[in-house]
Design a protein around this motif. Structure first.
Motif, PDB file in Angstrom:
ATOM      1  N   PRO A  73     -40.415  30.232  -6.926  1.00 55.52           N
ATOM      2  CA  PRO A  73     -40.194  31.173  -5.828  1.00 55.52           C
ATOM      3  C   PRO A  73     -38.739  31.161  -5.398  1.00 55.52           C
ATOM      4  CG  PRO A  73     -41.330  29.200  -5.044  1.00 55.52           C
ATOM      5  CD  PRO A  73     -41.304  29.121  -6.537  1.00 55.52           C
ATOM      6  N   PHE A  74     -38.260  32.321  -4.929  1.00 57.76           N
ATOM      7  CA  PHE A  74     -36.870  32.450  -4.495  1.00 57.76           C
ATOM      8  C   PHE A  74     -36.761  32.020  -3.049  1.00 57.76           C
ATOM      9  CE2 PHE A  74     -33.334  34.986  -2.785  1.00 57.76           C
ATOM     10  CZ  PHE A  74     -32.339  34.559  -3.639  1.00 57.76           C
ATOM     11  N   ARG A  75     -35.945  30.984  -2.807  1.00 55.98           N
ATOM     12  CA  ARG A  75     -35.795  30.453  -1.459  1.00 55.98           C
ATOM     13  C   ARG A  75     -34.305  30.400  -1.120  1.00 55.98           C
ATOM     14  NH1 ARG A  75     -39.520  27.294  -4.042  1.00 55.98           N
ATOM     15  NH2 ARG A  75     -37.935  25.746  -4.547  1.00 55.98           N
ATOM     16  N   PRO A  76     -33.736  31.508  -0.628  1.00 54.79           N
ATOM     17  CA  PRO A  76     -32.293  31.552  -0.391  1.00 54.79           C
ATOM     18  C   PRO A  76     -31.783  30.441   0.511  1.00 54.79           C
ATOM     19  CG  PRO A  76     -33.263  33.742  -0.184  1.00 54.79           C
ATOM     20  CD  PRO A  76     -34.392  32.772  -0.280  1.00 54.79           C
ATOM     21  N   SER A  77     -32.450  30.202   1.651  1.00 53.60           N
ATOM     22  CA  SER A  77     -31.931  29.230   2.604  1.00 53.60           C
ATOM     23  C   SER A  77     -31.906  27.833   2.013  1.00 53.60           C
ATOM     24  CB  SER A  77     -32.765  29.254   3.882  1.00 53.60           C
ATOM     25  OG  SER A  77     -34.126  28.983   3.594  1.00 53.60           O
ATOM     26  N   SER A  78     -32.962  27.439   1.308  1.00 56.07           N
ATOM     27  CA  SER A  78     -32.996  26.100   0.735  1.00 56.07           C
ATOM     28  C   SER A  78     -31.995  25.972  -0.400  1.00 56.07           C
ATOM     29  CB  SER A  78     -34.405  25.768   0.238  1.00 56.07           C
ATOM     30  OG  SER A  78     -34.808  26.686  -0.762  1.00 56.07           O
ATOM     31  N   CYS A  79     -31.788  27.040  -1.159  1.00 52.38           N
ATOM     32  CA  CYS A  79     -30.813  26.995  -2.244  1.00 52.38           C
ATOM     33  C   CYS A  79     -29.400  26.865  -1.694  1.00 52.38           C
ATOM     34  CB  CYS A  79     -30.927  28.242  -3.116  1.00 52.38           C
ATOM     35  SG  CYS A  79     -32.386  28.259  -4.192  1.00 52.38           S
ATOM     36  N   LEU A  80     -29.095  27.570  -0.623  1.00 54.21           N
ATOM     37  CA  LEU A  80     -27.759  27.483  -0.033  1.00 54.21           C
ATOM     38  C   LEU A  80     -27.446  26.061   0.414  1.00 54.21           C
ATOM     39  CD1 LEU A  80     -27.617  30.772   2.088  1.00 54.21           C
ATOM     40  CD2 LEU A  80     -26.279  30.256   0.049  1.00 54.21           C
ATOM     41  N   SER A  81     -28.464  25.336   0.851  1.00 51.75           N
ATOM     42  CA  SER A  81     -28.232  23.978   1.344  1.00 51.75           C
ATOM     43  C   SER A  81     -27.882  23.004   0.234  1.00 51.75           C
ATOM     44  CB  SER A  81     -29.470  23.474   2.100  1.00 51.75           C
ATOM     45  OG  SER A  81     -30.572  23.324   1.210  1.00 51.75           O
ATOM     46  N   PHE A  82     -28.147  23.377  -1.030  1.00 47.73           N
ATOM     47  CA  PHE A  82     -27.862  22.492  -2.155  1.00 47.73           C
ATOM     48  C   PHE A  82     -26.531  22.788  -2.843  1.00 47.73           C
ATOM     49  CE2 PHE A  82     -32.636  21.975  -2.509  1.00 47.73           C
ATOM     50  CZ  PHE A  82     -32.629  20.658  -2.110  1.00 47.73           C
ATOM     51  N   LEU A  83     -25.844  23.839  -2.434  1.00 41.44           N
ATOM     52  CA  LEU A  83     -24.692  24.288  -3.208  1.00 41.44           C
ATOM     53  C   LEU A  83     -23.560  23.268  -3.260  1.00 41.44           C
ATOM     54  CD1 LEU A  83     -24.447  28.080  -2.272  1.00 41.44           C
ATOM     55  CD2 LEU A  83     -25.368  27.033  -4.338  1.00 41.44           C
ATOM     56  N   HIS A  84     -23.405  22.446  -2.233  1.00 43.02           N
ATOM     57  CA  HIS A  84     -22.318  21.465  -2.227  1.00 43.02           C
ATOM     58  C   HIS A  84     -22.714  20.147  -2.885  1.00 43.02           C
ATOM     59  CE1 HIS A  84     -20.945  24.247   0.970  1.00 43.02           C
ATOM     60  NE2 HIS A  84     -19.745  23.874   0.597  1.00 43.02           N
ATOM     61  N   ASP A  85     -23.897  20.108  -3.447  1.00 41.27           N
ATOM     62  CA  ASP A  85     -24.372  18.877  -4.079  1.00 41.27           C
ATOM     63  C   ASP A  85     -23.811  18.799  -5.504  1.00 41.27           C
ATOM     64  OD1 ASP A  85     -25.674  16.560  -4.620  1.00 41.27           O
ATOM     65  OD2 ASP A  85     -27.653  17.470  -4.903  1.00 41.27           O
ATOM     66  N   VAL A  86     -22.579  18.345  -5.621  1.00 36.22           N
ATOM     67  CA  VAL A  86     -21.913  18.262  -6.921  1.00 36.22           C
ATOM     68  C   VAL A  86     -21.439  16.831  -7.153  1.00 36.22           C
ATOM     69  CG1 VAL A  86     -21.146  20.656  -6.718  1.00 36.22           C
ATOM     70  CG2 VAL A  86     -19.602  18.813  -6.062  1.00 36.22           C
ATOM     71  N   SER A  87     -21.196  16.526  -8.410  1.00 35.53           N
ATOM     72  CA  SER A  87     -20.696  15.208  -8.799  1.00 35.53           C
ATOM     73  C   SER A  87     -19.339  15.359  -9.463  1.00 35.53           C
ATOM     74  CB  SER A  87     -21.680  14.534  -9.768  1.00 35.53           C
ATOM     75  OG  SER A  87     -22.937  14.340  -9.160  1.00 35.53           O
ATOM     76  N   PHE A  88     -18.384  14.542  -9.034  1.00 40.37           N
ATOM     77  CA  PHE A  88     -17.075  14.524  -9.677  1.00 40.37           C
ATOM     78  C   PHE A  88     -17.061  13.404 -10.705  1.00 40.37           C
ATOM     79  CE2 PHE A  88     -16.328  16.687  -5.688  1.00 40.37           C
ATOM     80  CZ  PHE A  88     -15.495  17.723  -6.055  1.00 40.37           C
ATOM     81  N   LEU A  89     -16.703  13.751 -11.930  1.00 38.12           N
ATOM     82  CA  LEU A  89     -16.760  12.806 -13.039  1.00 38.12           C
ATOM     83  C   LEU A  89     -15.517  11.923 -13.050  1.00 38.12           C
ATOM     84  CD1 LEU A  89     -18.053  15.244 -15.811  1.00 38.12           C
ATOM     85  CD2 LEU A  89     -19.369  13.892 -14.162  1.00 38.12           C
ATOM     86  N   PRO A  90     -15.678  10.634 -13.362  1.00 39.52           N
ATOM     87  CA  PRO A  90     -14.509   9.749 -13.446  1.00 39.52           C
ATOM     88  C   PRO A  90     -13.525  10.264 -14.497  1.00 39.52           C
ATOM     89  CG  PRO A  90     -16.560   8.505 -13.477  1.00 39.52           C
ATOM     90  CD  PRO A  90     -16.937   9.943 -13.622  1.00 39.52           C
ATOM     91  N   PRO A  91     -12.242  10.329 -14.183  1.00 43.12           N
ATOM     92  CA  PRO A  91     -11.272  10.886 -15.136  1.00 43.12           C
ATOM     93  C   PRO A  91     -11.006   9.952 -16.308  1.00 43.12           C
ATOM     94  CG  PRO A  91     -10.154  10.031 -13.200  1.00 43.12           C
ATOM     95  CD  PRO A  91     -11.626   9.914 -12.924  1.00 43.12           C
ATOM     96  N   VAL A  92     -10.977  10.528 -17.509  1.00 39.99           N
ATOM     97  CA  VAL A  92     -10.596   9.769 -18.686  1.00 39.99           C
ATOM     98  C   VAL A  92      -9.082   9.555 -18.688  1.00 39.99           C
ATOM     99  CG1 VAL A  92     -10.602   9.751 -21.215  1.00 39.99           C
ATOM    100  CG2 VAL A  92     -12.549  10.714 -19.968  1.00 39.99           C
ATOM    101  N   SER A  93      -8.366  10.560 -18.163  1.00 38.69           N
ATOM    102  CA  SER A  93      -6.917  10.471 -18.002  1.00 38.69           C
ATOM    103  C   SER A  93      -6.574  11.080 -16.647  1.00 38.69           C
ATOM    104  CB  SER A  93      -6.208  11.228 -19.132  1.00 38.69           C
ATOM    105  OG  SER A  93      -6.482  12.622 -19.040  1.00 38.69           O
ATOM    106  N   PRO A  94      -5.343  10.881 -16.131  1.00 38.88           N
ATOM    107  CA  PRO A  94      -4.991  11.402 -14.798  1.00 38.88           C
ATOM    108  C   PRO A  94      -5.189  12.902 -14.629  1.00 38.88           C
ATOM    109  CG  PRO A  94      -3.354   9.819 -15.544  1.00 38.88           C
ATOM    110  CD  PRO A  94      -4.281  10.053 -16.705  1.00 38.88           C
ATOM    111  N   SER A  95      -5.196  13.652 -15.730  1.00 34.63           N
ATOM    112  CA  SER A  95      -5.325  15.115 -15.625  1.00 34.63           C
ATOM    113  C   SER A  95      -6.685  15.633 -16.081  1.00 34.63           C
ATOM    114  CB  SER A  95      -4.219  15.780 -16.467  1.00 34.63           C
ATOM    115  OG  SER A  95      -4.348  15.406 -17.829  1.00 34.63           O
ATOM    116  N   SER A  96      -7.642  14.732 -16.265  1.00 33.06           N
ATOM    117  CA  SER A  96      -8.921  15.165 -16.855  1.00 33.06           C
ATOM    118  C   SER A  96     -10.069  15.157 -15.863  1.00 33.06           C
ATOM    119  CB  SER A  96      -9.265  14.267 -18.041  1.00 33.06           C
ATOM    120  OG  SER A  96      -9.505  12.941 -17.603  1.00 33.06           O
ATOM    121  N   PHE A  97      -9.802  15.452 -14.606  1.00 41.87           N
ATOM    122  CA  PHE A  97     -10.864  15.512 -13.615  1.00 41.87           C
ATOM    123  C   PHE A  97     -11.823  16.663 -13.945  1.00 41.87           C
ATOM    124  CE2 PHE A  97      -7.803  13.010 -11.363  1.00 41.87           C
ATOM    125  CZ  PHE A  97      -8.534  12.235 -10.488  1.00 41.87           C
ATOM    126  N   ASP A  98     -13.106  16.455 -13.676  1.00 36.93           N
ATOM    127  CA  ASP A  98     -14.092  17.510 -13.857  1.00 36.93           C
ATOM    128  C   ASP A  98     -15.216  17.299 -12.860  1.00 36.93           C
ATOM    129  OD1 ASP A  98     -15.213  19.782 -14.830  1.00 36.93           O
ATOM    130  OD2 ASP A  98     -15.862  18.959 -16.748  1.00 36.93           O
TER     131      ASP A  98
END
Length: 347
Positions: A73-98
Motif C-alpha cells: 500500500p502507498f503510505r506517503p507520510s510514513s515513507c517521507l519519515s524514512f527518507l533521511h535514513d541513509v548510511s555513509f560508507l567508510p571511505p577507502v580513500s579520502p575522496s571515496s565517500f559514498d
C-alpha cells in the motif's frame, strides 16, 4: 466509493434475507419483526459510527476490496519519515565517500538513488529557486554535479562560488532553469518569496535555508523565531490566489536544515563562542517549533542537513561547518524521492 457501495449492498442483503430465512423456520410474525428491527438499527448505528473508528473502517473496506501481495500500500507520510535514513560508507580513500539508502527500513517506499538521466527526467522543464547561505550554495553545487558533465561543472563552479553573489543557469538538456539567490538572513528569504506573490508563473521547486549567519551575527534564538514566523507567513500566502487572478500551481517547498556544528573545528574564536552546541540546539528548537513544516501545518518539507551531517561525522568536514559534497548529495536525493512520493511517480 466502490467499497462503500459494496458495504451498503451487503447491509441491505442482511436486513432483507436474514428475516426471510427466519420466517422459514416458522417463527411468529411479531418475533420476526422484532429481530428485523433490531438488526436494521444495529447495522445503521455501525455504519454511522464506523468513520470515527479508522481501524474498523479500514477492516470493513479491506475485507471487501481485492488485495494484491505484489504491490505494498502507498503510505506517503510514513515513507517521507524514512527518507533521511541513509548510511555513509567508510571511505577507502579520502575522496571515496559514498552513501546508500537504508533498505532494511525503507524498502517498501522504494527510496531510489537517481542517475543523471532519471533526475533530468524528474526535473524536466522545471524552474528551481534555491535561496539561502553557503549551505544552500553547496546544495546547488550537488545538483549541478548531477545534471552536468564534469567539464561543465568546472566551468560554472567559479561563478557559483563568487562571494555573496547570486547565480543563474539554464540547463538546456533538460530545460531546467536554476536560480540561486544569496540570502544569508531570514528577511532576505522573505523578500525572495514576496517577489513571487503576483507572478503569473511560480517556480516548481523552492528550496530555502538559513540560520548560521543569524547565529553568528545576532545570536538570539527568540529573534530567529520571529524571523522564521515571517518566512512562514510569506510562504503561506503563495497558496492563495494571486492578485493577477490567474491560477498558479503552488511550488514544492523545502527547508535546508542547519548542519551539525563541530565546535572544536570552527576556524575563529568568535564562531566557537557564539556557535556552541547549546546555541545550536536552541536554534534547532526554534526551527522545529516554527510551524514551517508540513507535520505542524506549514508548507515546507525539511531536508535535514543536521542529521545527515551528524551521520557522516567529523571526517566529512574540515571547518566544523561546511561538509563534503556527499552530505548535500544525500539531501538532494531526499528531495528527489519526496517529489516522487508527493506526485506518486516512479522512475
Amino acid at each position: 466509493m466502490v467499497a462503500a457501495a459494496q458495504i451498503g449492498v451487503l447491509a441491505a442483503c442482511v436486513v432483507l434475507f436474514v428475516p426471510m430465512g427466519m420466517a422459514g423456520w416458522h417463527l411468529s410474525r411479531n418475533k420476526m419483526l422484532f429481530f428485523s428491527g433490531v438488526l436494521f438499527i444495529t447495522l445503521a448505528i455501525c455504519i454511522h459510527i464506523a468513520p470515527y473508528f479508522p481501524a474498523a473502517s479500514h477492516f470493513l473496506i479491506s475485507s471487501l476490496t481485492p488485495s494484491s501481495s505484489s504491490s505494498p500500500p502507498f503510505r506517503p507520510s510514513s515513507c517521507l519519515s524514512f527518507l533521511h535514513d541513509v548510511s555513509f560508507l567508510p571511505p577507502v580513500s579520502p575522496s571515496s565517500f559514498d552513501w546508500l539508502p537504508n533498505r532494511s527500513r525503507s524498502a517498501d517506499c522504494d527510496f531510489q538513488k537517481l542517475s543523471r538521466s532519471d533526475a533530468g527526467e524528474l526535473l524536466n522543464g522545471s524552474w528551481i529557486v534555491v535561496s539561502g547561505d553557503s549551505q544552500a550554495r553547496l546544495f546547488v553545487l550537488a545538483l549541478l554535479r548531477l545534471l552536468l558533465d564534469r567539464s561543465s561543472v568546472e566551468v560554472v563552479e567559479g561563478d557559483l562560488f563568487r562571494r555573496h553573489s547570486d547565480y543563474h543557469i539554464m540547463i538546456s538538456e533538460y530545460a531546467v532553469k536554476l536560480d540561486f539567490v544569496w540570502s544569508p538572513y531570514e528577511s532576505n528569504i522573505t523578500s525572495v518569496i514576496q517577489q513571487f506573490h503576483d507572478s503569473i508563473r511560480l517556480p516548481e521547486v523552492l528550496i530555502f535555508g538559513s540560520g548560521l549567519w543569524h547565529m553568528l551575527h545576532t545570536n538570539n534564538a527568540s529573534d530567529y523565531s520571529e524571523a522564521l514566523a515571517s518566512v512562514r507567513r510569506s510562504a503561506a500566502s503563495m497558496f492563495y490566489p494571486s492578485s493577477s487572478g490567474l491560477p498558479s500551481q503552488p511550488p514544492h517547498m523545502f527547508w535546508l536544515g542547519m548542519p551539525t556544528l563541530v565546535n572544536s573545528m570552527l576556524n575563529t574564536e568568535e564562531k566557537k563562542k557564539k556557535m556552541s552546541r547549546k546555541v545550536w540546539e536552541a536554534y534547532e528548537q526554534e526551527v522545529h517549533g516554527s510551524g514551517l513544516f508540513m507535520q505542524s501545518g506549514g508548507h515546507f518539507l525539511l531536508l535535514d542537513i543536521g542529521s545527515l551531517s551528524w551521520n557522516c561525522g567529523e571526517q566529512c568536514t574540515i571547518d566544523g561547518m561546511h561538509y563534503k559534497s556527499i552530505v548535500y548529495e544525500a539531501a538532494l536525493h531526499v528531495m528527489f524521492n519526496a517529489l516522487l512520493i508527493e506526485s506518486q511517480q516512479k522512475i
